[in-house]
Design a protein around this motif. Sequence first.
Motif: not given
Length: 345
Positions: A203, A259, A293
């Motif tokens: 990250f 992500v 995510v």
Amino acid sequence: MNTRWVARLIWLALLTSAGSACAKDPGSSLPKLKMDAGRVAVVGLSSGAYMATQANLAYPELFPNAAMVAGGPYGCAGGKLDVALGSCMKGVPEPDVAALVITAGKRSAAGEIGALQDLAHSRIYLLHGTDDALVTPTVAEAGAHFYEQLRDHTPGLTSMQVHDDGQRAFAHNLPVVGSGDDCDKSVAPYLGHCGFDAAGEIFAQMFGKPSHAPGQARGELRSFDQNTLRPDGADAFMADTGYVYVPAACAAGKPCGLVVAFHGCKQNADAVGEAFVKDAGFNRWADVYGVAVLYPQTRASFAPLNPQACWDWWGYSGADYDSRHGVQLRWLVNAVHALGLPAGH
């Protein structure tokens, strides 16, 4: 088909971990979020690392940032399983990085992959362990050299950031916080307790230093029906159920980064349950950064031959697997657009 080829196929099949099939409710469709197209990254372990670099090269306008753990260079297998098992895992012979860079340039010019200039401000992070016996350090270093040479030999890419992190002692797994006896092993669920928070470093590499340390994940892990995202109805060799982690801030309508986390072989939910989607460490950092995510899931099969539920980085889904026409990559584009990433990006 020669004897050596058959032997390799059998060898791959015998490596399969049976795992226990998880009975899951696919749930509903993906939530529509307020996506921040400037904060998007793909990450992955092993076959997931190869998939991440394929997404990065095929659709750089969507996935400009990429983090690969224990993966090799883009286009390494060239559609051949024997090359994948040899050169692209064992490094025998070593991948020809210069040739792969030239091929990537030609494929970009032909429109098979994205415009390389869309990588101008990309952040690329390559992590691998010195004790990895499955995807050797030589192959992972070739992955780093690919991006370095791509940057150095492609006009307009001088600002691309490439960070090669290859001096940490761990085996073929994703390092997580805490200590244990599995850091130097490659055992299910392939999350090595190495005292190194790989998710946190990923990250930071993708989005900059955090504003504060993470706590326990407080967002919501949701399941969704992956079949609704089939490109033009085509089978993308995905499991029925995928997962997405949504931080509270994203659910409340604040701008949300993204992500995409690709599991490795034998690390899908049918094999390891929710270990990867809950325990890899991404979710708690997602809260800190305000980033959703996405955890897409493959499925194991013997026709085509993919008994370990790997992502397609050698061609089991078709000859165009690593291009803009690849069925798994087109599925991924459908997924991120469903989450709210603008179609123009």
